[in-house]
Motif scaffolding. Sequence first.
Motif, mmCIF file in Angstrom:
data_model
loop_
_atom_site.group_PDB
_atom_site.id
_atom_site.type_symbol
_atom_site.label_atom_id
_atom_site.label_comp_id
_atom_site.label_asym_id
_atom_site.label_seq_id
_atom_site.Cartn_x
_atom_site.Cartn_y
_atom_site.Cartn_z
ATOM 1 N N GLY A 76 0.814 -1.205 0.000
ATOM 2 C CA GLY A 76 0.000 0.000 0.000
ATOM 3 C C GLY A 76 0.848 1.255 0.000
ATOM 4 N N SER A 77 1.986 1.187 -0.652
ATOM 5 C CA SER A 77 2.930 2.303 -0.671
ATOM 6 C C SER A 77 3.742 2.233 -1.953
ATOM 7 N N ASP A 78 4.357 3.342 -2.332
ATOM 8 C CA ASP A 78 5.183 3.334 -3.536
ATOM 9 C C ASP A 78 6.527 4.027 -3.334
ATOM 10 N N HIS A 79 6.924 4.268 -2.069
ATOM 11 C CA HIS A 79 8.188 4.951 -1.796
ATOM 12 C C HIS A 79 9.222 3.943 -1.308
ATOM 13 N N PHE A 80 10.232 3.697 -2.147
ATOM 14 C CA PHE A 80 11.244 2.697 -1.836
ATOM 15 C C PHE A 80 12.451 3.254 -1.091
ATOM 16 N N GLY A 81 12.480 4.535 -0.835
ATOM 17 C CA GLY A 81 13.594 5.100 -0.102
ATOM 18 C C GLY A 81 14.804 5.345 -0.973
ATOM 19 N N PRO A 82 15.990 5.377 -0.367
ATOM 20 C CA PRO A 82 17.209 5.736 -1.101
ATOM 21 C C PRO A 82 17.447 4.838 -2.310
ATOM 22 N N ASP A 83 17.966 5.447 -3.378
ATOM 23 C CA ASP A 83 18.310 4.674 -4.570
ATOM 24 C C ASP A 83 19.517 3.774 -4.284
ATOM 25 N N GLY A 84 19.746 2.864 -5.205
ATOM 26 C CA GLY A 84 20.870 1.929 -5.088
ATOM 27 C C GLY A 84 20.427 0.501 -5.290
ATOM 28 N N TRP A 85 19.151 0.227 -5.062
ATOM 29 C CA TRP A 85 18.629 -1.133 -5.142
ATOM 30 C C TRP A 85 18.263 -1.551 -6.568
ATOM 31 N N GLN A 86 18.073 -0.573 -7.457
ATOM 32 C CA GLN A 86 17.519 -0.881 -8.777
ATOM 33 C C GLN A 86 18.462 -1.729 -9.630
ATOM 34 N N GLU A 87 19.755 -1.413 -9.622
ATOM 35 C CA GLU A 87 20.672 -2.158 -10.492
ATOM 36 C C GLU A 87 20.752 -3.621 -10.072
ATOM 37 N N GLY A 88 20.842 -3.863 -8.770
ATOM 38 C CA GLY A 88 20.908 -5.241 -8.312
ATOM 39 C C GLY A 88 19.666 -6.032 -8.694
ATOM 40 N N LEU A 89 18.496 -5.404 -8.565
ATOM 41 C CA LEU A 89 17.253 -6.071 -8.925
ATOM 42 C C LEU A 89 17.242 -6.420 -10.415
ATOM 43 N N GLU A 90 17.631 -5.468 -11.251
ATOM 44 C CA GLU A 90 17.624 -5.717 -12.690
ATOM 45 C C GLU A 90 18.593 -6.834 -13.066
ATOM 46 N N ARG A 91 19.794 -6.792 -12.519
ATOM 47 C CA ARG A 91 20.775 -7.827 -12.842
ATOM 48 C C ARG A 91 20.332 -9.194 -12.320
ATOM 49 N N LEU A 92 19.710 -9.208 -11.151
ATOM 50 C CA LEU A 92 19.255 -10.465 -10.562
ATOM 51 C C LEU A 92 18.172 -11.113 -11.413
ATOM 52 N N VAL A 93 17.169 -10.345 -11.778
ATOM 53 C CA VAL A 93 16.054 -10.892 -12.551
ATOM 54 C C VAL A 93 16.520 -11.339 -13.939
ATOM 55 N N HIS A 94 17.345 -10.516 -14.581
ATOM 56 C CA HIS A 94 17.841 -10.897 -15.909
ATOM 57 C C HIS A 94 18.690 -12.160 -15.835
ATOM 58 N N SER A 95 19.486 -12.291 -14.771
ATOM 59 C CA SER A 95 20.308 -13.489 -14.604
ATOM 60 C C SER A 95 19.440 -14.716 -14.359
ATOM 61 N N ALA A 96 18.391 -14.540 -13.575
ATOM 62 C CA ALA A 96 17.475 -15.665 -13.326
ATOM 63 C C ALA A 96 16.847 -16.138 -14.638
ATOM 64 N N GLU A 97 16.503 -15.201 -15.487
ATOM 65 C CA GLU A 97 15.883 -15.562 -16.768
ATOM 66 C C GLU A 97 16.867 -16.293 -17.690
ATOM 67 N N ARG A 98 18.128 -15.889 -17.645
ATOM 68 C CA ARG A 98 19.126 -16.471 -18.551
ATOM 69 C C ARG A 98 19.744 -17.758 -18.012
ATOM 70 N N ASP A 99 19.979 -17.795 -16.700
ATOM 71 C CA ASP A 99 20.885 -18.797 -16.152
ATOM 72 C C ASP A 99 20.256 -19.863 -15.258
ATOM 73 N N ALA A 100 19.144 -19.553 -14.619
ATOM 74 C CA ALA A 100 18.711 -20.351 -13.469
ATOM 75 C C ALA A 100 18.093 -21.697 -13.827
ATOM 76 N N ARG A 101 17.592 -21.837 -15.051
ATOM 77 C CA ARG A 101 16.897 -23.068 -15.451
ATOM 78 C C ARG A 101 15.813 -23.429 -14.440
ATOM 79 N N HIS A 102 15.015 -22.442 -14.096
ATOM 80 C CA HIS A 102 13.962 -22.626 -13.100
ATOM 81 C C HIS A 102 12.870 -23.571 -13.604
#
Length: 384
Positions: free
Chosen positions: A16-42
């Motif tokens: 029920g909120s949209d304020h994530f606070g200080p920046d810095g988290w976005q790059e890790g999230l993007e790299r994590l999700v893209h890596s999961a899609e490419r590498d994880a064989r989920h």
Amino acid sequence: MNRIEGLIERAKQAAGSDHFGPDGWQEGLERLVHSAERDARHTAMGAAVFDGMVVDLLRQRLEVESWYARHPEIDDEQIVAPLIGLGLPRTGSTAFSCMLGEDPHVRTLRTWEPMQVCPPPEKATYASDPRIALAEASMKVRNERFPRAKQMLPSTATSPTECQLLMGMDFKAQIFQAMHQVKSYVQWLHFEADLKSTYRWVRRVLKLLQWRCPSDLGPHTHWRLKNPSHILWIDDLDTVFPDARFWMTHRDPADVITSVADLYYEYTKPFTDSVDMAWLGAINIEYCEEGMKRVIAFREGGHDHRFFDVKFAEFQTDPWPSIESLYRWLGEDFTPEARAGMERWRAETPRDKHGSRTIDPADYGLDKQTLRARFGFYRDRFGV
């Protein structure tokens, strides 16, 4: 809407909120999700578990920021001279941390707290918080999904835990590679990522947690924390916690690396159609070797006096000389209450309480003699 946008929107709806606070988290999230899609064989279940984990971490981040928005005085809290355990994993650090956590006069991060940080705990109800029961139920499910988990990492809802989930809220943490084969993410995390924003976030959450539930030893809350992976980013950790003191447990890396690879295997196999066991061995060599080189360089760069060393074999045989020496080194009283709590924990948690397992290093592409030679720099430095 792409996958990342969808995960963020799910978290916003849940919080029920949209304020994530200080920046810095976005790059890790993007790299994590893209890596999961490419590498994880989920598998389908693995992808669902991964997405649920990401959404939950984002939701918790939003909730932390909501508390700060309503109570800006939380930021006035001070994190003073925390004692942080780091070093190689599987070196007795969990047992050492659990014993230190039995001191009633200090504050530690207990398993149930990072599973649901908000609302921040209150001292009067800390021992009876309903989230403890929820954590126990969750751990029961964990033990059913990962049958050997309690054998490899015996823990309870109230035992001390690592700050992995707190770091995960900034999406720069090893917790992801322990469960998902995110290969390109791990390469970035080990060699390129800047974790100063992550450690600032950890400090922010610790302030929230101690706000209504401080320790009672002296004018400041005395935190006792532990996370072996800090060795990889010791310089960033020091930037955010410049007055921290550290303890390190030490053990033959040939035993350590095989054990960690096997732990990763246990957590990874339910979520993928193919576990790359050689990769599990290789990334743990990389993590342990690179991390230890960085922490040795840090110590030899003028910080050695901030470290207290504990040898695994000596601690396993008799923990009391190490613990008593640590308290003297800290300049703190080792109270009868603290010792009694530690004795009780030790009696209730014998070695191999849930059994043991013989691991073949070759399953992970490992050879003990080769590992001992490769880690000669570490074994010589610490007399392991």
